[in-house]
Design an enzyme around this catalytic site. Structure first.
Site, PDB file in Angstrom:
ATOM      1  N   HIS A 192      45.820  39.880  33.097  1.00 15.53           N
ATOM      2  CA  HIS A 192      46.515  38.774  32.586  1.00 15.53           C
ATOM      3  C   HIS A 192      45.943  37.914  33.091  1.00 15.53           C
ATOM      4  O   HIS A 192      44.928  37.445  33.809  1.00 15.53           O
ATOM      5  CB  HIS A 192      47.871  39.008  32.658  1.00 15.53           C
ATOM      6  CG  HIS A 192      48.614  38.814  34.443  1.00 15.53           C
ATOM      7  ND1 HIS A 192      48.227  39.766  34.610  1.00 15.53           N
ATOM      8  CD2 HIS A 192      48.671  37.823  35.056  1.00 15.53           C
ATOM      9  CE1 HIS A 192      48.566  40.068  35.922  1.00 15.53           C
ATOM     10  NE2 HIS A 192      48.553  38.773  35.946  1.00 15.53           N
ATOM     11  N   HIS A 220      41.978  32.757  35.636  1.00 11.85           N
ATOM     12  CA  HIS A 220      40.931  33.512  36.149  1.00 11.85           C
ATOM     13  C   HIS A 220      41.846  35.319  35.924  1.00 11.85           C
ATOM     14  O   HIS A 220      42.939  35.284  35.340  1.00 11.85           O
ATOM     15  CB  HIS A 220      40.238  33.899  37.699  1.00 11.85           C
ATOM     16  CG  HIS A 220      41.929  34.180  38.805  1.00 11.85           C
ATOM     17  ND1 HIS A 220      42.346  33.390  38.892  1.00 11.85           N
ATOM     18  CD2 HIS A 220      41.722  35.910  39.209  1.00 11.85           C
ATOM     19  CE1 HIS A 220      43.176  34.014  39.830  1.00 11.85           C
ATOM     20  NE2 HIS A 220      42.918  35.701  40.215  1.00 11.85           N
TER      21      HIS A 220
END
Length: 197
Positions: A120, A37
């Protein structure tokens, strides 16, 4: 009590492509694919009342869907590399959404996040590899470029304390609407409400 955070889920094809980057790095504890995620805001442990306030504030965010794509792999390191991640290509819409999320969390009474937002996807936690090991891995396997994928919602996730954090659970989903679709949604909702009187 679960630990809460706000994030974006990945599409299955993007998650699978990232999973092919596993292996070849000593001391890497690879993250389960279903846990991939992009974190927008870590919240942590809060009481039920504060969690409800966070949900209410997040539900007020009004933004349109947008597209993002992922890029090359990199690491976070202070003295030693401690995590491997896939970058997110610079995106103004993503940054604006994150600002909205941060403001919502503050309105719910939480302290500002002191960390700079670096979007990220964490792929592995690192324990033991040298800078040389990491440099070699990134040279051999660090190149990555995903196709753009649509972000039409963000989620409130929970995890449990401890190694690996247990399964991530989606506690709430918050849709992003196109302007026309948003207006149509409320018009339909108003019409159904009016017809009940």
């Amino acid at each position: 009590m679960p630990r809460l955070f706000v994030g974006l889920e990945l599409t299955p094809d993007i998650a699978f492509a990232l999973s092919l980057k596993r292996g070849g790095l000593t001391g890497a504890r690879w993250i389960d694919t279903e846990k991939f995620h992009i974190t927008l805001r870590f919240i942590g442990d809060v009481c039920d009342r504060t969690a409800d306030q966070v949900v209410g504030e997040l539900d007020r965010i009004d933004r349109e869907p947008f597209e993002i794509s992922l890029g090359n792999l990199d690491t976070f390191a202070s003295r030693k590399p401690h995590s491997l991640w896939a970058s997110v290509q610079p995106n103004a819409d993503l940054m604006s959404l994150q600002i909205d999320v941060e403001r919502a969390v503050r309105r719910a009474g939480l302290e500002p996040d002191s960390r700079k937002f670096t979007p990220h996807v964490t792929l592995a936690r690192l324990k033991g590899p040298t800078h040389e090991d990491v440099a070699r891995y990134l040279t051999e396997r660090g190149e990555f470029q995903s196709l753009p994928f649509k972000v039409d919602e963000f989620v409130l996730l929970s995890s449990r304390k401890g190694t690996g954090g247990g399964p991530y659970i989606v506690e709430e989903r918050f849709a992003l609407y196109e302007d026309d679709a948003h207006e149509a949604y409320f018009e339909d909702d108003y019409a159904s409400l009016s017809s009940s009187f």
